[in-house]
Design a protein around this motif. Structure first.
Motif, PDB file in Angstrom:
ATOM      1  N   UNK A 154      12.922   1.408 -13.450  1.00  0.00           N
ATOM      2  CA  UNK A 154      12.270   0.591 -14.458  1.00  0.00           C
ATOM      3  C   UNK A 154      11.568  -0.593 -13.817  1.00  0.00           C
ATOM      4  N   UNK A 155      12.226  -1.216 -12.841  1.00  0.00           N
ATOM      5  CA  UNK A 155      11.598  -2.327 -12.128  1.00  0.00           C
ATOM      6  C   UNK A 155      10.363  -1.853 -11.373  1.00  0.00           C
ATOM      7  N   UNK A 156      10.451  -0.652 -10.791  1.00  0.00           N
ATOM      8  CA  UNK A 156       9.313  -0.105 -10.063  1.00  0.00           C
ATOM      9  C   UNK A 156       8.126   0.127 -10.966  1.00  0.00           C
ATOM     10  N   UNK A 157       8.381   0.624 -12.189  1.00  0.00           N
ATOM     11  CA  UNK A 157       7.284   0.844 -13.133  1.00  0.00           C
ATOM     12  C   UNK A 157       6.622  -0.471 -13.534  1.00  0.00           C
ATOM     13  N   UNK A 158       7.425  -1.520 -13.656  1.00  0.00           N
ATOM     14  CA  UNK A 158       6.864  -2.814 -14.010  1.00  0.00           C
ATOM     15  C   UNK A 158       6.108  -3.448 -12.849  1.00  0.00           C
ATOM     16  N   UNK A 159       6.566  -3.167 -11.638  1.00  0.00           N
ATOM     17  CA  UNK A 159       5.954  -3.778 -10.452  1.00  0.00           C
ATOM     18  C   UNK A 159       4.666  -3.078 -10.045  1.00  0.00           C
ATOM     19  N   UNK A 160       4.527  -1.767 -10.353  1.00  0.00           N
ATOM     20  CA  UNK A 160       3.382  -0.987  -9.890  1.00  0.00           C
ATOM     21  C   UNK A 160       2.041  -1.593 -10.282  1.00  0.00           C
ATOM     22  N   UNK A 161       1.792  -1.935 -11.564  1.00  0.00           N
ATOM     23  CA  UNK A 161       0.478  -2.515 -11.890  1.00  0.00           C
ATOM     24  C   UNK A 161       0.234  -3.848 -11.195  1.00  0.00           C
ATOM     25  N   UNK A 176      12.039  -1.886   3.550  1.00  0.00           N
ATOM     26  CA  UNK A 176      11.780  -3.297   3.844  1.00  0.00           C
ATOM     27  C   UNK A 176      11.271  -4.028   2.602  1.00  0.00           C
ATOM     28  N   UNK A 177      10.411  -3.367   1.818  1.00  0.00           N
ATOM     29  CA  UNK A 177       9.885  -3.986   0.600  1.00  0.00           C
ATOM     30  C   UNK A 177      11.007  -4.217  -0.407  1.00  0.00           C
ATOM     31  N   UNK A 178      11.842  -3.209  -0.610  1.00  0.00           N
ATOM     32  CA  UNK A 178      12.938  -3.340  -1.567  1.00  0.00           C
ATOM     33  C   UNK A 178      13.937  -4.417  -1.129  1.00  0.00           C
ATOM     34  N   UNK A 179      14.206  -4.489   0.180  1.00  0.00           N
ATOM     35  CA  UNK A 179      15.128  -5.516   0.672  1.00  0.00           C
ATOM     36  C   UNK A 179      14.547  -6.909   0.482  1.00  0.00           C
ATOM     37  N   UNK A 180      13.238  -7.045   0.688  1.00  0.00           N
ATOM     38  CA  UNK A 180      12.620  -8.355   0.524  1.00  0.00           C
ATOM     39  C   UNK A 180      12.625  -8.786  -0.942  1.00  0.00           C
ATOM     40  N   UNK A 216      14.737  -7.570  -3.191  1.00  0.00           N
ATOM     41  CA  UNK A 216      16.113  -7.604  -3.674  1.00  0.00           C
ATOM     42  C   UNK A 216      16.375  -6.677  -4.836  1.00  0.00           C
ATOM     43  N   UNK A 217      15.483  -5.689  -5.042  1.00  0.00           N
ATOM     44  CA  UNK A 217      15.647  -4.726  -6.132  1.00  0.00           C
ATOM     45  C   UNK A 217      15.231  -3.346  -5.649  1.00  0.00           C
ATOM     46  N   UNK A 218      15.718  -2.318  -6.338  1.00  0.00           N
ATOM     47  CA  UNK A 218      15.311  -0.950  -6.043  1.00  0.00           C
ATOM     48  C   UNK A 218      14.067  -0.613  -6.847  1.00  0.00           C
ATOM     49  N   UNK A 219      13.036  -0.139  -6.163  1.00  0.00           N
ATOM     50  CA  UNK A 219      11.793   0.242  -6.835  1.00  0.00           C
ATOM     51  C   UNK A 219      11.704   1.735  -7.067  1.00  0.00           C
ATOM     52  N   UNK A 220      12.438   2.508  -6.256  1.00  0.00           N
ATOM     53  CA  UNK A 220      12.352   3.964  -6.316  1.00  0.00           C
ATOM     54  C   UNK A 220      13.743   4.571  -6.230  1.00  0.00           C
ATOM     55  N   UNK A 244       0.841  -1.209   0.000  1.00  0.00           N
ATOM     56  CA  UNK A 244       0.000   0.000   0.000  1.00  0.00           C
ATOM     57  C   UNK A 244       0.873   1.255   0.000  1.00  0.00           C
ATOM     58  N   UNK A 245       1.945   1.221   0.775  1.00  0.00           N
ATOM     59  CA  UNK A 245       2.828   2.387   0.851  1.00  0.00           C
ATOM     60  C   UNK A 245       3.513   2.628  -0.485  1.00  0.00           C
ATOM     61  N   UNK A 246       3.996   1.578  -1.118  1.00  0.00           N
ATOM     62  CA  UNK A 246       4.652   1.720  -2.423  1.00  0.00           C
ATOM     63  C   UNK A 246       3.687   2.311  -3.452  1.00  0.00           C
ATOM     64  N   UNK A 247       2.472   1.786  -3.514  1.00  0.00           N
ATOM     65  CA  UNK A 247       1.488   2.292  -4.472  1.00  0.00           C
ATOM     66  C   UNK A 247       1.147   3.751  -4.170  1.00  0.00           C
ATOM     67  N   UNK A 248       0.986   4.080  -2.890  1.00  0.00           N
ATOM     68  CA  UNK A 248       0.643   5.459  -2.517  1.00  0.00           C
ATOM     69  C   UNK A 248       1.752   6.433  -2.905  1.00  0.00           C
ATOM     70  N   UNK A 249       3.011   6.060  -2.674  1.00  0.00           N
ATOM     71  CA  UNK A 249       4.135   6.928  -3.029  1.00  0.00           C
ATOM     72  C   UNK A 249       4.226   7.082  -4.546  1.00  0.00           C
ATOM     73  N   UNK A 250       4.031   5.981  -5.270  1.00  0.00           N
ATOM     74  CA  UNK A 250       4.100   6.042  -6.733  1.00  0.00           C
ATOM     75  C   UNK A 250       3.007   6.934  -7.296  1.00  0.00           C
TER      76      UNK A 250
END
Length: 297
Positions: A61-68, A40-44, A46-50, A9-15
């Protein structure tokens, strides 16, 4: 993989908000709490989303793919929980809500149609009230929840903003200001303005934004309801300053709206809940549907 729902929820809200601060306001969390969840989400994963800087936050780029995917996971969970609530409510009962007229016009019809499909036997009573009336109805328990706007504060009522809408100038198509793409407040000097009553929450928001800047509009006419203000404009009696939500949904044969600038003023519309009170299962389902409709409108 131990990914928590609050992290998604936090990731989606920030995006969606484009930054940590607006997301923190939406989620009612502190900035450190937002950062901890994202880390914590990025560590779990193993990639940077933001990517973060002092001024802005951007998706990788990974964050854009993960958002939907994250949105889809949350939507599926909400649908599942809604089904559980339907069972708990046994599809019976009464939901009472209080709502300001503009929000009732824009959000209630589609929301109640979706609600009726899930809860066909649950009756809904909608109280059409002023912003202050909505707050009082929630505070006294006359309504389980409300849809209103900021400004009418009450110690027993929590306001959760869902969207912001600008105040615009409503005028006839044949008025000289209709030819402009935007109108400044100083351009309204000498015009007959149609305003709302001093008791209105909209008037309070305008006064708080304009008076400190030395802007004191001359309200030649005052009306209790925004619909009345638009009727006076249509009759050629003046120009009205109204929230964008007060305008007709479809193009009007007579009226047009133009942005108001210097300064631009907007209002927050959202949900009002009584502190410490728990709405019933059917009311919670309706609240979820309304919140989704208001954010997406």
């Amino acid at each position: 993989m131990a990914i928590a729902l609050d992290q998604l929820r936090t990731f989606v809200a920030v995006a969606e908000a484009g930054g940590l601060t607006p997301a923190a306001e939406t989620l009612h969390l502190s900035l450190p709490a937002i950062s901890r969840r994202l880390t914590a989400l990025e560590e779990e994963l193993g990639v940077a989303l933001l990517t973060r800087s002092t001024r802005r936050v951007a998706l990788t780029q990974t964050g854009r793919e993960f958002l939907p995917r994250a949105r889809r996971l949350l939507d599926e969970l909400e649908e599942s929980l809604l089904g559980i609530r339907e069972v708990a409510a046994q599809r019976r009962g009464l939901v009472v809500l209080a709502c300001i007229p503009t929000a009732a016009y824009y959000f209630l019809p589609a929301t109640l149609a979706a609600f009726a499909r899930r809860f066909p036997a649950v009756r809904v009573r909608a109280m059409d009230l002023s912003a202050e009336g909505v707050t009082d109805a929630v505070a006294t328990g006359a309504a389980e929840f409300g849809v209103g706007m900021e400004g009418a504060a009450h110690p027993e009522v929590e306001f959760r903003p869902m969207r912001r809408d600008p105040f615009v100038l409503a005028c006839r198509r044949d008025h000289r200001l209709a030819r402009r793409r935007a109108v400044r407040w100083q351009d309204l000097e000498g015009e007959r303005l149609v305003g709302v009553s001093r008791r209105s929450g909209n008037r309070l928001i305008l006064d708080r934004a304009l008076l400190p800047r030395g802007i004191s509009p001359h309200w030649h006419y005052e009306a209790e309801h925004l619909s009345t203000s638009l009727g006076l404009v249509e009759a050629g009696l003046g120009l009205a300053v109204v929230p964008r939500l007060a305008l007709p949904r479809d193009p009007h044969p007579v009226l047009v709206a133009r942005p108001l600038t210097d300064p631009a003023v907007d209002r927050a519309t959202g949900l009002l809940l009584k502190r410490g009170a728990e709405p019933g299962p059917a009311a919670r389902a309706l609240i979820d549907l309304l919140a989704r409709g208001m954010r997406g409108a």
